[in-house]
Design an enzyme around this catalytic site. Structure first.
Site, PDB file in Angstrom:
ATOM      1  N   GLY A 112     -10.627  -2.988   1.641  1.00 11.24           N
ATOM      2  CA  GLY A 112      -9.762  -3.155   2.814  1.00 11.24           C
ATOM      3  C   GLY A 112     -10.300  -2.052   4.184  1.00 11.24           C
TER       4      GLY A 112
ATOM      5  N   ARG B   7     -13.684  -7.113  -2.456  1.00 14.75           N
ATOM      6  CA  ARG B   7     -13.029  -6.953  -1.012  1.00 14.75           C
ATOM      7  C   ARG B   7     -12.852  -5.422  -0.317  1.00 14.75           C
ATOM      8  NH1 ARG B   7      -7.852  -5.516   0.669  1.00 14.75           N
ATOM      9  NH2 ARG B   7      -7.505  -6.624   2.842  1.00 14.75           N
TER      10      ARG B   7
ATOM     11  N   THR C  41      -0.514   0.033   7.033  1.00 12.35           N
ATOM     12  CA  THR C  41      -0.473  -1.319   5.933  1.00 12.35           C
ATOM     13  C   THR C  41      -0.664  -2.255   6.600  1.00 12.35           C
ATOM     14  OG1 THR C  41       0.983  -1.601   4.032  1.00 12.35           O
ATOM     15  CG2 THR C  41       2.168  -0.492   5.989  1.00 12.35           C
ATOM     16  N   GLY C  42      -0.819  -3.099   5.609  1.00 12.86           N
ATOM     17  CA  GLY C  42      -0.572  -4.662   6.251  1.00 12.86           C
ATOM     18  C   GLY C  42      -2.253  -5.415   5.917  1.00 12.86           C
TER      19      GLY C  42
ATOM     20  N   THR D  28       0.751  -1.289   0.003  1.00 19.63           N
ATOM     21  CA  THR D  28       0.050   0.197  -0.099  1.00 19.63           C
ATOM     22  C   THR D  28       0.640   1.184   0.252  1.00 19.63           C
ATOM     23  OG1 THR D  28      -2.082  -0.955   1.595  1.00 19.63           O
ATOM     24  CG2 THR D  28      -1.738   0.921   1.975  1.00 19.63           C
TER      25      THR D  28
ATOM     26  N   GLY E  70      -5.720  -5.759   5.683  1.00 14.70           N
ATOM     27  CA  GLY E  70      -6.895  -4.981   6.162  1.00 14.70           C
ATOM     28  C   GLY E  70      -7.892  -5.286   6.502  1.00 14.70           C
TER      29      GLY E  70
END
Ligand code: ASP
Length: 304
Positions: free
Chosen positions: A201, A199, A221-222, A171, A224
């Site tokens: 996030g 989907r 970030t990571g 991201t 979601g």
């Protein structure tokens, strides 16, 4: 006339997860270019302008997972999310599941400025953009050979027992404080590689992947799903109330995530009075920061 009381700071991230082998330098270059572009605007402009420019720069970078080069869905299509928040005015604008705009962050900024609805999804967002005279593109234009290859490799390992959402991430985001002490945050993403159609996030969810108010600006970030379950942005804000520094607050929020759902993530935070931090519990996170007498990146923490 601006009252110049605060030394401006900008931090950007280019995503957490695993940086593909051999691409560290390109990630480093990408975040440095973005932080320089944002800082140039921050010299005399607002934090809002700066974070939008930094994120636009990363959306146009085909290596990073946003705009051009976005991670692909399980059906090999692009669906992007973005959110921009101006902490000083409490205005925000974002998009979900868009595929026909080159720069979701620029559309998000216009939504923020119109100040009517906050979030637009899919075809409604495209129609909003078209009505404004923004160029709509074919989603194919955002798909790079690299993104196709990464999806193919993901699909070929789908049945592996160790497969999980972690590591499919990436991201881009930016947070900044300007001369007047105004905070702003922007995040933009293609989402998790191989995600299902439709989907959404954490990125466009205020308080989850993106947040800004008059105390802090935050971009995560990571995975979601984990960031939403723990409302990581607001959780960091709550911890900041009783923490001496931004670093303490973010580390506490990430520790909560670990205890509650055994999840990991990364984030960048800048605050009005408790400093800044770029920290992650994921294997890596590309980031860079710049202020008057200091510049750092994840590869060159002592400056580039
Ligand atoms: N947080 C993004 C999402 O879940 C992905 C990422 O940051 O890597 O859509």
């Amino acid at each position: 006339m601006m009252t110049r009381t605060q030394s401006p700071i900008i931090i950007v991230h280019g995503g957490a997860g695993k940086i593909p082998h051999g691409e560290q330098d390109q990630y480093n270059k990408g975040v440095i270019e973005a932080v320089e572009a944002g800082y140039d605007l921050l010299r005399s402009g607002s934090s809002l302008e700066a974070v939008v420019e930094a994120v636009r720069c990363m959306e146009d970078n085909p290596i990073l997972n946003a705009g051009l080069g976005s991670a692909l869905t399980i059906r090999k299509t692009v669906e992007m999310d973005a959110l921009v928040i101006d902490g000083s005015t409490n205005r925000m604008g974002g998009v979900m599941g868009v595929s026909k705009v080159r720069n979701p962050v620029l559309l998000s900024k216009i939504i923020l400025e119109k100040d009517k609805h906050l979030l637009y999804a899919t075809e409604g967002a495209h129609e909003f953009a078209r009505n404004l005279g923004m160029e709509l593109i074919s989603p194919e234009e955002l798909i790079t050979p690299r993104a196709r290859d990464l999806l193919e490799s993901y699909l070929s390992k789908l049945s592996a027992p160790s497969d999980s959402l972690a590591g499919k991430t990436g991201t881009v985001g930016a947070v900044a404080i300007d001369h007047e002490g105004n905070l702003a945050a922007a995040t933009s993403t293609g989402g998790i590689r191989g995600k299902e159609i439709g989907r959404i996030g954490d990125t466009p969810i205020p308080g989850a992947g993106t947040w800004a108010d008059d105390e802090l600006a935050f971009s995560a970030t990571g995975v979601g799903e984990w960031i939403i379950k723990t409302m990581l942005g607001l959780r960091t804000k709550m911890h900041l109330l009783i923490s001496p520094t931004a670093e303490h607050a973010l580390k506490r929020a990430l520790n909560d995530m670990r205890i509650l759902i055994n999840g990991t993530a990364g984030a960048i935070v800048v605050t009005r009075s408790k400093g800044w931090v770029a920290f992650h519990t994921t294997p890596t996170m590309a980031w860079a920061m710049k202020e008057k007498n200091m510049k750092k990146s994840f590869l060159n923490p002592s400056g580039w």
